[in-house]
Design a protein around this motif. Structure first.
Motif, PDB file in Angstrom:
ATOM      1  N   GLN A 374      25.566  45.393  11.736  1.00  0.00           N
ATOM      2  CA  GLN A 374      26.512  44.672  12.491  1.00  0.00           C
ATOM      3  C   GLN A 374      26.514  45.827  14.046  1.00  0.00           C
ATOM      4  O   GLN A 374      27.191  46.066  14.299  1.00  0.00           O
ATOM      5  N   TRP A 375      26.679  44.366  14.962  1.00  0.00           N
ATOM      6  CA  TRP A 375      26.360  44.347  16.765  1.00  0.00           C
ATOM      7  C   TRP A 375      26.590  43.215  17.358  1.00  0.00           C
ATOM      8  O   TRP A 375      25.903  42.092  17.047  1.00  0.00           O
ATOM      9  N   PRO A 376      28.050  42.859  18.063  1.00  0.00           N
ATOM     10  CA  PRO A 376      28.985  43.362  17.706  1.00  0.00           C
ATOM     11  C   PRO A 376      29.419  44.312  16.392  1.00  0.00           C
ATOM     12  O   PRO A 376      29.933  42.963  15.965  1.00  0.00           O
ATOM     13  N   PRO A 377      30.517  45.380  16.196  1.00  0.00           N
ATOM     14  CA  PRO A 377      31.226  45.056  15.078  1.00  0.00           C
ATOM     15  C   PRO A 377      32.280  44.192  15.160  1.00  0.00           C
ATOM     16  O   PRO A 377      32.686  43.659  16.302  1.00  0.00           O
ATOM     17  N   LYS A 378      33.115  44.378  14.267  1.00  0.00           N
ATOM     18  CA  LYS A 378      34.064  42.624  13.799  1.00  0.00           C
ATOM     19  C   LYS A 378      35.053  42.952  14.608  1.00  0.00           C
ATOM     20  O   LYS A 378      35.445  42.102  15.200  1.00  0.00           O
ATOM     21  N   GLN A 379      35.939  44.261  14.588  1.00  0.00           N
ATOM     22  CA  GLN A 379      36.933  44.270  15.685  1.00  0.00           C
ATOM     23  C   GLN A 379      36.734  44.036  16.837  1.00  0.00           C
ATOM     24  O   GLN A 379      37.978  44.006  17.226  1.00  0.00           O
ATOM     25  N   ALA A 380      35.412  44.570  17.806  1.00  0.00           N
ATOM     26  CA  ALA A 380      35.293  44.306  18.966  1.00  0.00           C
ATOM     27  C   ALA A 380      35.570  42.923  19.090  1.00  0.00           C
ATOM     28  O   ALA A 380      36.403  42.885  20.406  1.00  0.00           O
ATOM     29  N   ALA A 381      35.708  42.194  18.573  1.00  0.00           N
ATOM     30  CA  ALA A 381      36.931  40.676  18.718  1.00  0.00           C
ATOM     31  C   ALA A 381      38.023  40.239  19.651  1.00  0.00           C
ATOM     32  O   ALA A 381      37.676  40.028  20.601  1.00  0.00           O
TER      33      ALA A 381
END
Length: 724
Positions: A374-381
């Motif tokens: 997954q890119w971007p990673p979920k936490q990158a929000a």
């Protein structure tokens, strides 16, 4: 003429004073030179003259220059040695400490029977050949050797003094002289390893040697770095870096172990040292190659952050790509990070290929970005949320802030902080922008409705009048969300829109087969707007459907009544079968059983091994049986047998067990001890009878009373008083 004569006299006076000063310097230098010739150490001379050892070395060098001039003038000088004499003294071993056989310093001095001191290995070899004194040739009858501790101690002291003086004077010596004395000091110090003080001295000596021309720098540098790991002296590390060319360091670093790299980094991270960036980059690449461990990952983050304080550019981008890839595992507090770093991270999150390419170039490894599931990673929000938070509220920034929050929503729609920030921004946009224009590339109203209704939030009253409720917006909502919206549109001026939304919800309920919910939706739509044709038709159809269902239910009730009558008849018939005309229970006529145990051999039974009886009927259609544990079960006392009764149905049973002198009665309602699956469990005695009494015995089982589940009557055996 008078001025010319005065000038001449002044010149003669200055020359005379200069000659006297030179003569004074010559006398001092000559005295210091003589002190050195007499074997006085450089440090001792410096103490006498109250100067630094480096000044003594400089004076010895200048004394040589004086001697050279005097020699050229025809004067014979015996002391024209200077530094060469100092070096010669440092390289010379005292005869009294040398073995008369090998003429080398004695490491293990021993005294032989002839009274002379030798190196142990040398004299042993000589005595093996012939038992005669190596010094006098006289016969030696006693071959026992004795340690000479005095000479041993003097040798150690001599070596220490030589090493100390070489360490003192070597930095000031010319290269050709330093290259003579340093190997001797290194040899002396190596013999003392692994002593920690010896390690430090050896490291200092090697740092001096590596500066000399014509030495094997690669080998010396490797040893220096290895020693630095053991010594952990930042000052010596910095000295090593000053003596090492960056080209040499660049070739050396890839061949060092990681712990050596860490020692170098710890020394330079807070200093302005040569090669600092090379060392930091090497450590960063080493850490990046194995990031499965969170400790290594956060160590890499700390290294990048510290370096980014004074080196921007690629170092900022390196921090950004690491943050983008591992934000969920990093101990990074976003509000403390630089805006440029976060903006670079955002750019990498928007382009996975660019992020992987930079990581590969900087770390020699793409950090797993190219193969990330997954890119971007979920936490990158959170990065986009923080960037939006930093934008000042002004015209032109509102759209940019909204775009950042919408991007965060697309990465991780479940992030609570993001949803709160986005809801606030959408509320503002619904009030100040024109959603229908969609000039920022975002369906503002559709996203607003979806977000508020998903989170069960009330639509703000100041927004309700601005809602266009276009079909494209409603299609994004679920049936339940549409019903919530319809109820919030109950104000008089929007009742018609509320009815239209409720009709749309009814259609979705119908597609999902939720008939009751569909009817309720049509009913709500009709209440909101009786003039809505779709609501009227839907409600009429609901009435027709419900009327048909009522008929079906009436027929079902009639069938249930008939089935109930049949069941009552069956119960009466069963009751008649159970009881004799006299009113006594037929099932209990002679209701006793005897279990003969003589047919079993219990001698080979183990603890917790059971023997089951045959099943016997205690009531029509209800069987029971007995489980006997001849050697006891897990709860039994040693030497005791256990016995348990089991029934097929959860009845209330009273039963008496008799075996030899044992007479026990069990009274238990098995409905109270059912398993989770509704099965009955056994009840009885874990210490029923002594195991030794079972041989040749029988167990009598008397059924005294039975009560069926939920029944008020008990079936009692003849003659048994069960009035309690």
């Amino acid at each position: 003429m008078a001025e010319r004569e005065a000038k001449r006299q002044k010149t003669e006076k200055d020359d005379d004073e200069g000659h006297k000063a030179s003569q004074k310097d010559y006398d001092s230098y000559d005295l210091i030179l003589r002190m050195s010739m007499q074997g006085m150490s450089t440090e001792s001379i410096a103490t006498v003259w109250k100067m630094e050892p480096a000044e003594v070395v400089q004076i010895l060098e200048q004394a040589e220059a004086f001697n050279t001039k005097d020699s050229e003038g025809g004067q014979s000088q015996d002391n024209s040695q200077g530094l060469a004499l100092l070096v010669k003294r440092l390289l010379t071993d005292p005869p009294e400490l040398c073995c008369p056989i090998s003429h080398a310093l004695m490491e293990d001095p021993v005294v032989a029977n002839d009274g002379f001191t030798y190196e142990r290995s040398c004299v042993e070899e000589c005595l093996k050949v012939r038992a005669k004194s190596p010094m006098t040739g006289a016969a030696i009858e006693n071959l026992v050797l004795y340690d000479n501790k005095k000479v041993k101690s003097e040798t150690v002291s001599f070596k220490e003094s030589v090493v100390a003086e070489i360490l003192c004077v070597a930095p000031q010596l010319p290269h050709h002289l330093a290259s003579k004395v340093l190997p001797r000091a290194v040899e002396f110090v190596r013999a003392q390893l692994p002593d920690s003080t010896a390690r430090r001295k050896l490291l200092t000596l090697l740092l001096l040697r590596v500066k000399l021309p014509g030495v094997d720098r690669d080998a010396i540098i490797q040893e220096i770095v290895s020693l630095m790991v053991e010594v952990q002296d930042d000052g010596q590390v910095l000295e090593f870096l000053r003596a090492t060319d960056e080209s040499e360091l660049q070739m050396l670093l890839p061949n060092l172990k990681e712990d050596m790299i860490i020692v170098l980094y710890n020394a330079v991270k807070e200093a302005d040292a040569k090669g600092k960036l090379l060392i930091t980059k090497e450590l960063a690449c080493r850490l990046a190659s194995r990031l499965g461990d969170d400790v290594r990952l956060n160590k890499l983050w700390d290294v990048l952050q510290l370096t980014d304080r004074y080196e921007h550019g690629d170092w900022t981008k390196a921090s950004a790509v690491l943050l983008a890839a591992f934000i969920g595992r990093l101990n990074a507090y976003l509000p403390d990070l630089d805006f440029c770093l976060l903006n670079d991270a955002r750019a990498y999150l928007d382009d996975q290929d660019v992020a992987a390419a930079f990581a590969k170039r900087f770390f020699n490894y793409d950090l797993g970005i190219s193969t990330a599931v997954q890119w971007p990673p979920k936490q990158a929000a959170r990065i986009f949320v923080d960037l939006a938070r930093r934008l000042e509220p002004c015209e032109g920034r509102e759209k940019q802030k909204l775009q950042l929050l919408v991007r965060a929503h697309s990465i991780n729609a479940s992030d609570v902080l993001m949803r709160e920030a986005l809801a606030h921004q959408l509320h503002s946009s619904m009030l100040h922008l024109k959603p229908a224009s969609d000039d920022c590339g975002i369906d503002v109203e559709g996203l607003f409705l979806k977000l508020f209704l998903e989170d069960d939030m009330e639509i703000p009253a100041d927004v309700l009048p601005n809602l266009t409720l276009q079909p494209v917006h409603l299609k994004q909502l679920s049936a339940e969300e549409l019903m919530s919206l319809a109820r919030q549109l109950g104000m008089p001026e929007r009742c018609a829109d509320g009815a239209r939304v409720a009709v749309a919800a009814a259609g979705l309920f119908a597609m999902d087969g939720l008939e009751d919910a569909c009817h309720n939706a049509f009913l709500d739509a009709f209440r909101l707007d009786p003039s809505n044709c779709d609501a009227s038709r839907g409600l009429a159809q609901a009435v027709v459907t419900l009327k048909g269902k009522c008929k079906e239910l009436a027929g079902s009730l009639q069938q249930v009544a008939a089935d109930t009558l049949d069941l009552k008849g069956a119960v009466r018939e069963l009751t008649n079968k159970c009881y004799a005309p006299e009113g006594k229970c037929q099932a209990f006529t002679g209701m006793s059983f005897v279990w003969d145990l003589t047919v079993y051999d219990f001698s080979n039974f183990a603890k917790d091994q059971r023997q089951m009886s045959d099943k016997f009927q205690i009531y029509p259609g209800i069987n029971a049986w007995i489980s006997l544990y001849p050697k006891g079960d897990s709860l039994s006392s040693p030497g005791e047998a256990a016995l348990y009764a089991f029934v097929e149905s959860p009845v209330h049973l009273k039963v008496r067990f008799q075996c030899r002198t044992v007479n026990r009665m069990l009274d238990h309602d098995f409905a109270t001890t059912l398993t989770a699956k509704g099965n009955t469990t056994g009840r009885g005695y874990w210490n029923f009878i002594e195991a030794s009494q079972l041989d040749g015995a029988s167990i009598r089982i008397d059924i005294l009373s039975v009560r069926l589940p939920a029944a008020s009557l008990r079936i009692v055996a003849p003659g048994f008083n069960d009035m309690g």
